[in-house]
Design an enzyme around this catalytic site. Sequence first.
Site, PDB file in Angstrom:
ATOM      1  N   ASN A 261      12.156 -29.166  10.086  1.00 58.30           N
ATOM      2  CA  ASN A 261      12.117 -28.182   9.001  1.00 58.30           C
ATOM      3  C   ASN A 261      11.463 -26.927   9.575  1.00 58.30           C
ATOM      4  O   ASN A 261      10.290 -26.929   9.937  1.00 58.30           O
ATOM      5  CB  ASN A 261      11.323 -28.718   7.812  1.00 58.30           C
TER       6      ASN A 261
ATOM      7  N   ASN B 295      10.942 -23.949   8.139  1.00 54.45           N
ATOM      8  CA  ASN B 295      10.231 -23.057   7.212  1.00 54.45           C
ATOM      9  C   ASN B 295      10.550 -21.594   7.541  1.00 54.45           C
ATOM     10  O   ASN B 295       9.667 -20.745   7.620  1.00 54.45           O
ATOM     11  CB  ASN B 295       8.720 -23.317   7.263  1.00 54.45           C
TER      12      ASN B 295
ATOM     13  N   ASP C 242      14.430 -33.388   6.158  1.00 52.84           N
ATOM     14  CA  ASP C 242      13.231 -33.374   5.325  1.00 52.84           C
ATOM     15  C   ASP C 242      13.589 -34.043   4.008  1.00 52.84           C
ATOM     16  O   ASP C 242      14.280 -33.460   3.175  1.00 52.84           O
ATOM     17  CB  ASP C 242      12.776 -31.928   5.119  1.00 52.84           C
TER      18      ASP C 242
ATOM     19  N   ASN D  64      11.352 -35.181   1.796  1.00 53.45           N
ATOM     20  CA  ASN D  64      10.356 -34.865   0.770  1.00 53.45           C
ATOM     21  C   ASN D  64       9.875 -36.102   0.021  1.00 53.45           C
ATOM     22  O   ASN D  64       9.529 -36.027  -1.160  1.00 53.45           O
ATOM     23  CB  ASN D  64      10.893 -33.805  -0.196  1.00 53.45           C
TER      24      ASN D  64
ATOM     25  N   GLU E 268      15.539 -25.719   5.904  1.00 53.56           N
ATOM     26  CA  GLU E 268      14.851 -24.512   5.426  1.00 53.56           C
ATOM     27  C   GLU E 268      15.079 -23.334   6.365  1.00 53.56           C
ATOM     28  O   GLU E 268      14.149 -22.783   6.937  1.00 53.56           O
ATOM     29  CB  GLU E 268      13.350 -24.772   5.213  1.00 53.56           C
TER      30      GLU E 268
ATOM     31  N   ASP F  42       5.229 -25.502   9.181  1.00 52.83           N
ATOM     32  CA  ASP F  42       4.285 -26.466   8.615  1.00 52.83           C
ATOM     33  C   ASP F  42       4.754 -27.907   8.849  1.00 52.83           C
ATOM     34  O   ASP F  42       4.049 -28.853   8.502  1.00 52.83           O
ATOM     35  CB  ASP F  42       4.047 -26.212   7.123  1.00 52.83           C
ATOM     36  N   HIS F  43       5.924 -28.081   9.458  1.00 51.32           N
ATOM     37  CA  HIS F  43       6.433 -29.382   9.878  1.00 51.32           C
ATOM     38  C   HIS F  43       6.401 -29.469  11.402  1.00 51.32           C
ATOM     39  O   HIS F  43       6.344 -28.449  12.097  1.00 51.32           O
ATOM     40  CB  HIS F  43       7.888 -29.578   9.420  1.00 51.32           C
TER      41      HIS F  43
END
Length: 267
Positions: free
Chosen positions: A12, A14, A159, A161, A41, A258-259
């Site tokens: 991911n 971001n 991802d 989630n 993302e 952030d991943h």
Amino acid sequence: MLPFPLRVTSLNLNGVRSAAGKGVDEWLREHARPDVLCVQELKALDADMTPALRTLGGLPGAAFQYAQKAGYSGVGLYWKHEPDEVRIGFGHDEFDAEGRYVEAIYKQPGGGRLSIVSAYFPSGSSSEERQDAKFRFLADFYEHLCALKSAGDVLLCGDINIAHKEIDLKNWKGNLKNSGFLPEERAWMTRLLEEAGYVDVFRQLDPAPDRYTWWSNRGQARAKNVGWRIDYHLATPAIAAQAKPRSAWIYTEQRFSDHAPLTIDYA
């Protein structure tokens, strides 16, 4: 036909432009060197995708699904070997508009086929409405994954989630009522693995605790490794059986988003 051995990385980003600015392309080219790269993302539209962003990791082929909303969601799939077919979206108008699915199909010897999917599941953390949307997605996507499995082998990366079990997040007691660790979401994962017959490839290879792929930007979550494992390789049994022992690699030395990237080798 897709030749093996095969290295597959999922991340991911971001934001693809943000991750590129933090050196993800150089890391992919020099260290990860995947044969297939699944990203989520993008937070970009087609006009934003420069030639460099379309060839991350030096991979010559790619396909993308962009969200209709600018700066939101979007997925991509990059490959070294050209697939026989590419599918953009999984046939659900609500979620295809959000840019959540790309599939590359490779015909295999003997008439079989392998689908490699980059997927980005909705988050329900922002509101009850988004959590309801996530439940709708899970219900429809379960049926899609069952149909996909009936047509051939599958490797889905992305991802999700959802942290499946207590081992998959640091502060599980404090998140029992939070999106991503709700009983209904965890039950969906259990059903996918036990009834639909998919395999959580990383957990098959690495049963250890404290293996996370996402950390909140709040506080010192990443420095303290207070994270969640929400990025997965989910495969049909024949593909999962080809995952090489000790090959599962969560790369944390550099921070691209952030991943963290998750890489697995398949024999």
